[in-house]
Design a protein around this motif. Structure first.
Motif, PDB file in Angstrom:
ATOM      1  N   HIS A  44      16.759  -8.091   4.172  1.00 53.91           N
ATOM      2  CA  HIS A  44      16.359  -7.514   2.888  1.00 53.91           C
ATOM      3  C   HIS A  44      14.839  -7.551   2.782  1.00 53.91           C
ATOM      4  O   HIS A  44      14.224  -8.592   2.993  1.00 53.91           O
ATOM      5  N   LEU A  45      14.244  -6.423   2.450  1.00 53.91           N
ATOM      6  CA  LEU A  45      12.787  -6.310   2.388  1.00 53.91           C
ATOM      7  C   LEU A  45      12.331  -6.229   0.935  1.00 53.91           C
ATOM      8  O   LEU A  45      12.984  -5.592   0.113  1.00 53.91           O
ATOM      9  N   THR A  46      11.200  -6.859   0.649  1.00 51.95           N
ATOM     10  CA  THR A  46      10.681  -6.811  -0.720  1.00 51.95           C
ATOM     11  C   THR A  46       9.386  -6.019  -0.818  1.00 51.95           C
ATOM     12  O   THR A  46       9.164  -5.325  -1.797  1.00 51.95           O
ATOM     13  N   SER A  47       8.541  -6.087   0.195  1.00 52.65           N
ATOM     14  CA  SER A  47       7.239  -5.413   0.111  1.00 52.65           C
ATOM     15  C   SER A  47       7.184  -4.235   1.072  1.00 52.65           C
ATOM     16  O   SER A  47       6.295  -4.121   1.891  1.00 52.65           O
ATOM     17  N   SER A  48       8.184  -3.373   0.986  1.00 50.23           N
ATOM     18  CA  SER A  48       8.267  -2.228   1.875  1.00 50.23           C
ATOM     19  C   SER A  48       8.831  -1.051   1.095  1.00 50.23           C
ATOM     20  O   SER A  48       9.358  -1.212  -0.003  1.00 50.23           O
ATOM     21  N   SER A  49       8.717   0.129   1.669  1.00 48.23           N
ATOM     22  CA  SER A  49       9.305   1.300   1.014  1.00 48.23           C
ATOM     23  C   SER A  49      10.814   1.341   1.261  1.00 48.23           C
ATOM     24  O   SER A  49      11.512   2.163   0.685  1.00 48.23           O
ATOM     25  N   ASP A  51      14.557  -0.782   1.228  1.00 43.58           N
ATOM     26  CA  ASP A  51      15.210  -1.907   0.571  1.00 43.58           C
ATOM     27  C   ASP A  51      15.755  -2.918   1.570  1.00 43.58           C
ATOM     28  O   ASP A  51      15.817  -4.104   1.290  1.00 43.58           O
ATOM     29  N   ALA A  52      16.160  -2.428   2.754  1.00 38.91           N
ATOM     30  CA  ALA A  52      16.715  -3.329   3.763  1.00 38.91           C
ATOM     31  C   ALA A  52      16.565  -2.703   5.138  1.00 38.91           C
ATOM     32  O   ALA A  52      16.449  -1.493   5.282  1.00 38.91           O
TER      33      ALA A  52
END
Length: 73
Positions: A44-49, A51-52
């Motif tokens: 899961h990504l938080t600082s990216s365009s 979401d996962a």
């Protein structure tokens, strides 16, 4: 829609897709009604365009859906 990035194991193929939810590990997802992938890892990504980021392995190909000449084995 949720933006996802697929990374296929064993190849350098990366594909960006959108789904209604983030799949779970060991879940099979179908793309373009042709390729089926099994999810092996979810990040899961938080600082990216995105979401996962999903790590997937190819699970099967539906040969009836691939355009072009049909070959028998």
């Amino acid at each position: 829609m949720i933006k996802l990035r697929l990374i296929e194991i064993g190849t350098d193929k990366v594909q960006d897709i959108e789904l209604t939810r983030v799949p779970t590990i060991k879940e099979k997802i179908k793309i373009d009604d042709i390729f089926t992938f099994e999810v092996t890892d979810v990040l899961h990504l938080t600082s990216s365009s995105f979401d996962a980021e999903l790590t997937v392995k190819k699970s099967g190909v539906n040969l009836n859906q691939i355009p072009g000449p049909k070959f028998r084995r």
